[in-house]
Design a protein around this motif. Structure first.
Motif, mmCIF file in Angstrom:
data_model
loop_
_atom_site.group_PDB
_atom_site.id
_atom_site.type_symbol
_atom_site.label_atom_id
_atom_site.label_comp_id
_atom_site.label_asym_id
_atom_site.label_seq_id
_atom_site.Cartn_x
_atom_site.Cartn_y
_atom_site.Cartn_z
ATOM 1 N N PHE A 147 0.846 -1.193 0.000
ATOM 2 C CA PHE A 147 0.000 0.000 0.000
ATOM 3 C C PHE A 147 0.883 1.245 0.000
ATOM 4 C CE2 PHE A 147 -2.835 3.197 1.813
ATOM 5 C CZ PHE A 147 -4.026 2.935 1.154
ATOM 6 N N GLN A 148 0.490 2.248 -0.797
ATOM 7 C CA GLN A 148 1.276 3.478 -0.925
ATOM 8 C C GLN A 148 0.585 4.615 -0.175
ATOM 9 O OE1 GLN A 148 4.461 3.207 -2.780
ATOM 10 N NE2 GLN A 148 3.665 1.239 -2.064
ATOM 11 N N TYR A 149 1.265 5.172 0.805
ATOM 12 C CA TYR A 149 0.639 6.159 1.683
ATOM 13 C C TYR A 149 0.823 7.598 1.200
ATOM 14 C CZ TYR A 149 -0.200 2.430 5.011
ATOM 15 O OH TYR A 149 -0.647 1.287 5.602
ATOM 16 N N ASP A 153 5.031 7.209 -5.248
ATOM 17 C CA ASP A 153 5.242 5.791 -4.949
ATOM 18 C C ASP A 153 6.708 5.525 -4.643
ATOM 19 O OD1 ASP A 153 2.565 5.368 -5.471
ATOM 20 O OD2 ASP A 153 2.915 4.996 -7.597
ATOM 21 N N ASN A 323 -4.973 1.675 -4.166
ATOM 22 C CA ASN A 323 -3.797 1.229 -3.419
ATOM 23 C C ASN A 323 -3.039 2.425 -2.846
ATOM 24 O OD1 ASN A 323 -2.369 -1.136 -2.562
ATOM 25 N ND2 ASN A 323 -0.686 -0.593 -3.941
ATOM 26 N N HIS A 324 -3.762 3.557 -2.708
ATOM 27 C CA HIS A 324 -3.189 4.789 -2.192
ATOM 28 C C HIS A 324 -4.014 5.330 -1.028
ATOM 29 C CE1 HIS A 324 -0.922 5.174 -6.063
ATOM 30 N NE2 HIS A 324 -0.044 5.711 -5.249
ATOM 31 N N GLY A 325 -3.383 6.200 -0.247
ATOM 32 C CA GLY A 325 -4.044 6.845 0.875
ATOM 33 C C GLY A 325 -4.912 8.023 0.454
ATOM 34 N N LEU A 326 -5.462 8.727 1.446
ATOM 35 C CA LEU A 326 -6.466 9.750 1.185
ATOM 36 C C LEU A 326 -5.899 11.000 0.521
ATOM 37 C CD1 LEU A 326 -8.785 9.570 4.327
ATOM 38 C CD2 LEU A 326 -8.929 8.342 2.163
ATOM 39 N N ASP A 327 -4.654 11.358 0.802
ATOM 40 C CA ASP A 327 -4.079 12.532 0.147
ATOM 41 C C ASP A 327 -4.061 12.359 -1.368
ATOM 42 O OD1 ASP A 327 -3.693 13.699 2.577
ATOM 43 O OD2 ASP A 327 -1.546 13.261 2.698
ATOM 44 N N ARG A 329 -5.993 10.295 -3.113
ATOM 45 C CA ARG A 329 -7.360 10.220 -3.629
ATOM 46 C C ARG A 329 -8.002 11.612 -3.697
ATOM 47 N NH1 ARG A 329 -10.012 4.607 -1.228
ATOM 48 N NH2 ARG A 329 -8.056 3.487 -0.960
ATOM 49 N N GLY A 359 -12.452 5.804 3.973
ATOM 50 C CA GLY A 359 -12.171 7.235 3.928
ATOM 51 C C GLY A 359 -13.117 8.064 3.091
#
Length: 413
Positions: A147-149, A153, A323-327, A329, A359
């Motif tokens: 998972f990429q936060y 990446d 596969n990404h965090g909220l920032d 998205r 989220g």
């Protein structure tokens, strides 16, 4: 109410996919033809390069949802102890595998010779495919996508993906008994890239006002890019669809007779209610012109190294929307609002897809408070009709469109 203008290419798409499933069913009894079940986020190009027929359980489950037979099939899995809290795609797929019932001429998918699971779409697929391995007693190839936060990446994560894809190329060759040649793999990657480019260009055409088709159309026309990516037939189909979209733009033909409002969609389709949703939004002259879901199948990583095709592929499979965090998205959603001139967003809070729905309430607040974009959250399920109420959802859509219209009027004033 604005009337829909039908898309001619739909008939060709149905013919293409119908032929594909017929060939897959015929191959079930051919000892020389291997079949693999693969997750929707899996590297299908490797299978096509190896001469393997790919089957997507999610696609087949979506077909069952569209035909409104998924509840019956889900119940079969539930009777065997699988909880209703489990993803309805997984329950549909497992129920179909256990019973032989399904949407392909009334039967289940052809049995796999091996399985390919990539967890870049969710964590559920890991246990889901382990269960399929127990049912069919076949090899399972697992691709782990970290998972990429952040917004960017991590290079070491791309290294990790590349190593796994190299190993998968060898594994497929070992299973089939025919090692995949590098030239054939490169040829397949080129075909896949061309198809992905076409699918992205088609969706970008929806920036035009009026949009030549909408998100409900793209949900349906998504099938070839998922299943046949890496084949010439996929390219030929999207060339036909793109030509029709350009023709519609030239002739001023929109997805609706009157397009007054433009909306975006987040999350999977609600397959058994596509017609209902399309007609309800049409009553308000509202067209859903872009979807994070359909665009995820033409997503390319920002830092992909085109001089190294396998590494570029590895980056793409790592870097999908969910596969990404909220920032990440938030950035993607707001870019969609700007690029497609959206008046609002519709978010499907999907009971079956926690990874996608994670989220969304926070994202909705951000889009409303930070960017002033009206958001409608619809709580439902992609396949399980027991989570749905026409009256409740219809009323919420009507109230939302009143809010969108009010905001538009204030901006004009």
């Amino acid at each position: 109410m604005s009337q829909r203008v039908s898309i001619r290419s739909t008939a060709k798409m149905k013919e293409l996919m119908g032929f594909y499933y017929m060939m897959a069913k015929a191959a079930e009894n051919d000892p020389n033809q291997k079949i693999a079940w693969i997750t929707s986020g899996g590297p299908v190009e490797i299978l096509h390069a190896g001469g393997v027929i790919p089957i997507y359980p999610e696609n087949v489950a979506a077909m069952a949802g569209t035909l409104k037979i998924s509840d019956e099939i889900c119940a079969i899995a539930e009777e065997q102890g699988f909880s209703r809290d489990l993803c309805s795609y997984a329950r549909t797929d497992i129920g179909s595998a256990l019973s032989g019932k399904g949407p392909i001429m009334g039967t289940a998918s052809p049995k796999p010779d091996f399985l390919v699971c990539c967890n870049n779409i969710c964590g559920t697929v890991t246990k889901w495919y382990e269960e399929l391995q127990r049912i069919f007693n076949v090899p399972l190839i697992f691709i782990d996508a970290p998972f990429q936060y952040g917004i960017k990446d991590r290079p070491e994560a791309i290294d990790y993906m590349e190593a796994q894809l190299r190993r998968m190329i060898d594994q497929v060759g070992e299973i089939t008994g025919n090692p995949i040649s590098w030239d054939k793999f490169m040829e397949t990657l080129d075909l896949a890239d061309r198809a992905v480019k076409l699918w992205r260009e088609i969706q970008d055409l929806l920036q035009h006002k009026p949009a030549p088709m909408n998100s409900f159309d793209t949900f349906i026309h998504l099938a070839p890019i998922v299943t046949l990516r890496g084949t010439q037939g996929c390219i030929e189909y999207y060339e036909t669809l793109k030509a029709e979209m350009l023709e519609r733009i030239e002739q001023g033909i929109g997805t609706l007779e009157k397009e007054e409002y433009r909306l975006g969609w987040d999350n999977l389709a609600i397959w058994y209610k596509i017609k209902f949703l399309s007609e309800r939004f049409s009553q308000h002259n509202a067209a859903l012109v872009v979807s994070t879901y359909t665009r995820s199948f033409c997503y390319q990583a920002e830092d992909r190294d085109i001089s190294n095709p396998l590494r570029a592929m590895s980056a793409d499979y790592l870097a999908g929307y969910i596969n990404h965090g909220l920032d990440f998205r938030e950035r993607e959603l707001y870019q969609m609002v700007k690029d497609f001139s959206l008046d609002g967003l519709v978010m499907h809070s999907n009971r079956s897809c926690r990874a996608y729905s994670f989220g969304q309430y926070e994202l909705a607040r951000t889009m409303e408070d930070k960017y002033g974009v009206p958001v409608l959250l619809i709580e439902a399920d992609q396949n399980d009709t027991r989570m749905w109420s026409d009256e409740q959802v219809g009323n919420r859509i009507d109230a939302f469109m009143e809010r969108v219209a009010s905001k538009r009027n204030k901006n004009i004033a």
